[in-house]
Design a protein around this motif. Structure first.
Motif, PDB file in Angstrom:
ATOM      1  N   TYR A 160       0.825  -1.201   0.000  1.00  0.00           N
ATOM      2  CA  TYR A 160       0.000   0.000   0.000  1.00  0.00           C
ATOM      3  C   TYR A 160       0.867   1.263   0.000  1.00  0.00           C
ATOM      4  CZ  TYR A 160      -4.288   2.608   1.043  1.00  0.00           C
ATOM      5  OH  TYR A 160      -5.367   3.441   0.992  1.00  0.00           O
ATOM      6  N   VAL A 161       1.904   1.267   0.861  1.00  0.00           N
ATOM      7  CA  VAL A 161       2.794   2.422   0.942  1.00  0.00           C
ATOM      8  C   VAL A 161       3.510   2.649  -0.392  1.00  0.00           C
ATOM      9  CG1 VAL A 161       4.933   3.270   1.976  1.00  0.00           C
ATOM     10  CG2 VAL A 161       3.133   2.322   3.437  1.00  0.00           C
ATOM     11  N   LYS A 162       4.120   1.590  -0.913  1.00  0.00           N
ATOM     12  CA  LYS A 162       4.874   1.739  -2.156  1.00  0.00           C
ATOM     13  C   LYS A 162       3.954   2.007  -3.341  1.00  0.00           C
ATOM     14  CE  LYS A 162       8.935  -0.862  -0.707  1.00  0.00           C
ATOM     15  NZ  LYS A 162       9.894  -1.944  -1.005  1.00  0.00           N
ATOM     16  N   GLY A 163       2.732   1.464  -3.293  1.00  0.00           N
ATOM     17  CA  GLY A 163       1.777   1.744  -4.363  1.00  0.00           C
ATOM     18  C   GLY A 163       1.434   3.214  -4.443  1.00  0.00           C
ATOM     19  N   ASN A 164       1.251   3.848  -3.293  1.00  0.00           N
ATOM     20  CA  ASN A 164       0.967   5.283  -3.282  1.00  0.00           C
ATOM     21  C   ASN A 164       2.166   6.093  -3.754  1.00  0.00           C
ATOM     22  OD1 ASN A 164      -1.754   6.239  -1.976  1.00  0.00           O
ATOM     23  ND2 ASN A 164      -1.183   4.401  -0.850  1.00  0.00           N
ATOM     24  N   LEU A 165       3.359   5.739  -3.275  1.00  0.00           N
ATOM     25  CA  LEU A 165       4.552   6.498  -3.645  1.00  0.00           C
ATOM     26  C   LEU A 165       4.835   6.423  -5.141  1.00  0.00           C
ATOM     27  CD1 LEU A 165       6.846   5.567  -0.627  1.00  0.00           C
ATOM     28  CD2 LEU A 165       5.965   7.837  -1.158  1.00  0.00           C
ATOM     29  N   THR A 166       4.681   5.223  -5.724  1.00  0.00           N
ATOM     30  CA  THR A 166       4.987   5.072  -7.146  1.00  0.00           C
ATOM     31  C   THR A 166       3.970   5.777  -8.044  1.00  0.00           C
ATOM     32  OG1 THR A 166       3.854   2.928  -7.093  1.00  0.00           O
ATOM     33  CG2 THR A 166       6.250   2.918  -6.889  1.00  0.00           C
ATOM     34  N   ARG A 167       2.764   6.040  -7.544  1.00  0.00           N
ATOM     35  CA  ARG A 167       1.793   6.771  -8.364  1.00  0.00           C
ATOM     36  C   ARG A 167       1.786   8.269  -8.048  1.00  0.00           C
ATOM     37  NH1 ARG A 167      -3.457   7.473  -6.066  1.00  0.00           N
ATOM     38  NH2 ARG A 167      -3.660   6.542  -3.997  1.00  0.00           N
ATOM     39  N   GLY A 168       2.825   8.737  -7.329  1.00  0.00           N
ATOM     40  CA  GLY A 168       3.015  10.164  -7.126  1.00  0.00           C
ATOM     41  C   GLY A 168       2.389  10.735  -5.879  1.00  0.00           C
ATOM     42  N   SER A 194      14.101  -0.171   5.081  1.00  0.00           N
ATOM     43  CA  SER A 194      13.837  -1.056   3.949  1.00  0.00           C
ATOM     44  C   SER A 194      12.495  -0.754   3.297  1.00  0.00           C
ATOM     45  CB  SER A 194      13.872  -2.513   4.425  1.00  0.00           C
ATOM     46  OG  SER A 194      13.528  -3.398   3.382  1.00  0.00           O
ATOM     47  N   LEU A 195      11.497  -0.411   4.133  1.00  0.00           N
ATOM     48  CA  LEU A 195      10.167  -0.112   3.616  1.00  0.00           C
ATOM     49  C   LEU A 195      10.194   1.043   2.625  1.00  0.00           C
ATOM     50  CD1 LEU A 195       7.046  -0.431   3.723  1.00  0.00           C
ATOM     51  CD2 LEU A 195       7.072   1.082   5.713  1.00  0.00           C
ATOM     52  N   PHE A 196      11.011   2.067   2.908  1.00  0.00           N
ATOM     53  CA  PHE A 196      11.035   3.268   2.072  1.00  0.00           C
ATOM     54  C   PHE A 196      12.284   3.348   1.195  1.00  0.00           C
ATOM     55  CE2 PHE A 196       8.307   4.317   5.675  1.00  0.00           C
ATOM     56  CZ  PHE A 196       7.186   4.806   5.013  1.00  0.00           C
ATOM     57  N   ALA A 197      12.953   2.218   0.996  1.00  0.00           N
ATOM     58  CA  ALA A 197      14.143   2.211   0.145  1.00  0.00           C
ATOM     59  C   ALA A 197      13.797   2.671  -1.262  1.00  0.00           C
ATOM     60  CB  ALA A 197      14.735   0.807   0.119  1.00  0.00           C
ATOM     61  N   ASN A 198      14.717   3.414  -1.869  1.00  0.00           N
ATOM     62  CA  ASN A 198      14.598   3.897  -3.254  1.00  0.00           C
ATOM     63  C   ASN A 198      13.547   4.980  -3.437  1.00  0.00           C
ATOM     64  OD1 ASN A 198      16.561   1.952  -4.060  1.00  0.00           O
ATOM     65  ND2 ASN A 198      14.955   0.397  -4.104  1.00  0.00           N
ATOM     66  N   PHE A 199      13.031   5.530  -2.326  1.00  0.00           N
ATOM     67  CA  PHE A 199      12.117   6.663  -2.411  1.00  0.00           C
ATOM     68  C   PHE A 199      12.752   7.864  -1.707  1.00  0.00           C
ATOM     69  CE2 PHE A 199       9.296   2.975  -2.676  1.00  0.00           C
ATOM     70  CZ  PHE A 199       8.582   3.289  -3.820  1.00  0.00           C
ATOM     71  N   GLU A 200      12.301   9.042  -2.064  1.00  0.00           N
ATOM     72  CA  GLU A 200      12.792  10.257  -1.425  1.00  0.00           C
ATOM     73  C   GLU A 200      12.199  10.337  -0.021  1.00  0.00           C
ATOM     74  OE1 GLU A 200      12.638  15.115  -2.085  1.00  0.00           O
ATOM     75  OE2 GLU A 200      12.175  13.760  -3.751  1.00  0.00           O
ATOM     76  N   THR A 201      13.062  10.399   0.987  1.00  0.00           N
ATOM     77  CA  THR A 201      12.610  10.315   2.374  1.00  0.00           C
ATOM     78  C   THR A 201      13.070  11.525   3.181  1.00  0.00           C
ATOM     79  OG1 THR A 201      14.569   8.961   2.801  1.00  0.00           O
ATOM     80  CG2 THR A 201      12.472   7.805   2.493  1.00  0.00           C
ATOM     81  N   HIS A 202      12.146  12.059   3.976  1.00  0.00           N
ATOM     82  CA  HIS A 202      12.438  13.229   4.805  1.00  0.00           C
ATOM     83  C   HIS A 202      11.968  12.948   6.231  1.00  0.00           C
ATOM     84  CE1 HIS A 202      13.330  15.548   1.163  1.00  0.00           C
ATOM     85  NE2 HIS A 202      12.272  14.948   0.646  1.00  0.00           N
ATOM     86  N   VAL A 203      12.907  12.938   7.167  1.00  0.00           N
ATOM     87  CA  VAL A 203      12.597  12.649   8.559  1.00  0.00           C
ATOM     88  C   VAL A 203      12.241  13.944   9.289  1.00  0.00           C
ATOM     89  CG1 VAL A 203      13.543  11.823  10.757  1.00  0.00           C
ATOM     90  CG2 VAL A 203      14.055  10.610   8.625  1.00  0.00           C
ATOM     91  N   LYS A 204      11.176  13.868  10.098  1.00  0.00           N
ATOM     92  CA  LYS A 204      10.741  15.008  10.904  1.00  0.00           C
ATOM     93  C   LYS A 204      10.745  14.592  12.371  1.00  0.00           C
ATOM     94  CE  LYS A 204       9.572  16.961   6.940  1.00  0.00           C
ATOM     95  NZ  LYS A 204      10.298  18.108   6.350  1.00  0.00           N
ATOM     96  N   VAL A 205      11.474  15.333  13.188  1.00  0.00           N
ATOM     97  CA  VAL A 205      11.510  15.065  14.624  1.00  0.00           C
ATOM     98  C   VAL A 205      11.264  16.370  15.372  1.00  0.00           C
ATOM     99  CG1 VAL A 205      13.025  13.049  14.541  1.00  0.00           C
ATOM    100  CG2 VAL A 205      14.033  15.329  14.584  1.00  0.00           C
TER     101      VAL A 205
END
Length: 441
Positions: A160-168, A194-205
């Motif tokens: 579900y997560v990767k499906g959303n990311l790949t469709r923008g 691993s879940l978010f590998a190969n996607f643009e990731t931004h950590v917020k703390v």
């Protein structure tokens, strides 16, 4: 939602095709149309099952697979497809308004989708009882064998997560326990990585003054103790609570360095430096998700479907602790109290609180942290400020003033001195005990 929409599409198409075949087509064409649609449905189903099973198989290798994924991200950090959505990873920490932020994201999910975001994480029943269970029980605690339903839930969650990311579509993922879980078992962060590998990731703390965070963390852990003895702050800070080392995991420079190594960017939100009149949660939403313009505007106008509930601290801890100690001294086992007994204990704690409030703070015998321990807390407060929010415009004198206001909270009531016959309040306490003895627990 995507899976439901897909199922609805096929069912609707199938019905329309059947109606059309019955009206205008020959028997041969009807059979061909129905067979074709059934093949499509079967193909989609098998494809999804294959992805879920392959994810479980790929994660069985643990750190080796994840380490390779992390290394791959280093080399491909700037080569990610621009058509993909971004992953916003909110890792808390605990006691930095995380619950309020998550409640807002859940209640504003429909509006967030209009801004191109979907939310996954805490405050969602699906996440807590599905993927969250997999992460905590199977990855961190090493439950073996890992229940099939947990593995399947995480596999579908990944799809579900990767499906959303790949469709923008951009994904907001929030789990404030990630730092604490990682302290127990580094595989927690490895799995998220691993879940978010190969996607643009931004950590917020989120940054909070260390001593404010410490007192809030203590309160959060102790107020849940109904059938367990509440530990006083001094004893807790000194390690009387067996979980102290796991729980005391504040945001540190080491966290930022690890996140920077794994992900594309790290942003620190200073909860003491609110730049708008709309409050902490709204300011976080507009600052940390700048592309969510509609959501931000509606939050500022207080026009979201529902705003988060408060998560108040418990100012009855001292009274509850004294009540529990009195009950334990009388031979009752807190672990065996019935539901009706708990209501009685609450009534007793109200009496103890009223008695405490009738005396000044100087009358009640207390145990406090030593000067050396207080100096250690002050040093940690200054160090975390300098490391996490170096641009924070607050002087040491103002920070020290805030720190000094917290000093009375670095203490606990000395129960043994309170019940001692040498204590001037001994007779009053005995009278209160006689009054509470009517409950006969």
């Amino acid at each position: 939602r995507i899976r439901c929409n897909r199922a609805f599409f096929f069912c609707f198409s199938f019905i329309l095709s059947c109606i059309h075949s019955l009206i205008v087509c020959s028997k041969m064409m009807r059979a061909v149309a129905i067979a074709f649609l059934l093949c499509c449905v079967a193909a989609v189903y098998l494809y999804e099952q294959y992805n879920a099973s392959s994810f479980v198989a790929n994660t069985a290798g643990g750190a080796t697979t994840v380490a390779a994924t992390t290394e791959s991200r280093k080399h491909a950090k700037h080569g990610k497809p621009s058509s993909y959505g971004k992953a916003i990873l909110h890792f808390g920490n605990r006691k930095t308004a995380s619950t309020s932020i998550q409640d807002t994201l859940v209640h504003a999910s429909d509006i967030l989708e209009k801004d191109g975001f979907v939310y996954f994480g805490h405050r969602q029943r699906y996440y807590i009882h599905g993927p969250g269970k997999y992460l905590r029980e199977c990855v961190v605690n090493g439950l073996d064998p890992c229940p099939d339903e947990y593995q399947e839930a995480w596999g579908h969650f990944e799809q579900y997560v990767k499906g959303n990311l790949t469709r923008g579509v951009s994904v907001v993922y929030s789990d404030e326990d990630i730092p604490r879980l990682t302290a127990v078992n580094p595989k927690a962060l490895d799995t998220v990585d691993s879940l978010f590998a190969n996607f643009e990731t931004h950590v917020k703390v989120t940054y909070r003054h260390y001593t404010d965070w410490l007192l809030s963390e203590y309160n959060q852990e102790q107020k849940k103790r109904i059938n367990r003895l509440i530990v006083g702050f001094v004893d807790w800070h000194r390690g009387a609570d067996e979980k102290k080392e796991v729980l005391l995991e504040p945001l540190t420079k080491a966290h930022l360095e690890e996140y920077s190594r794994r992900f594309d960017s790290v942003s620190v939100f200073n909860m003491h430096e609110i730049s708008s009149p709309y409050g902490l949660v709204v300011d976080w939403l507009c600052t940390m998700l700048p592309e969510a313009n509609t959501t931000c505007q509606k939050a500022q106008s207080n026009d979201l479907p529902a705003m988060p509930r408060d998560n108040p601290s418990d100012d009855d801890l001292d009274a509850r602790r004294l009540t529990q100690l009195y009950i334990s001294d009388g031979g009752a086992d807190l672990r065996r109290l019935k539901k009706s007994d708990k209501n009685v204990v609450q009534q007793m704690a109200k009496q103890v609180k009223a008695w405490l409030n009738s005396h000044s703070a100087g009358d009640i015998p207390m145990i406090c942290l030593t000067e050396e321990e207080k100096d250690e807390l002050w040093t940690m407060t200054v160090r975390t400020r300098d490391e996490l929010v170096p641009g924070y415009d607050i002087s040491n004198s103002i920070l020290r003033e805030r720190f000094n206001k917290s000093l009375p909270k670095f203490c606990q009531i000395d129960y043994m001195s309170l019940v001692s016959q040498d204590n001037p309040l001994y007779l009053e306490w005995k009278a209160l005990v006689v009054e509470m003895s009517k409950y006969n627990l």
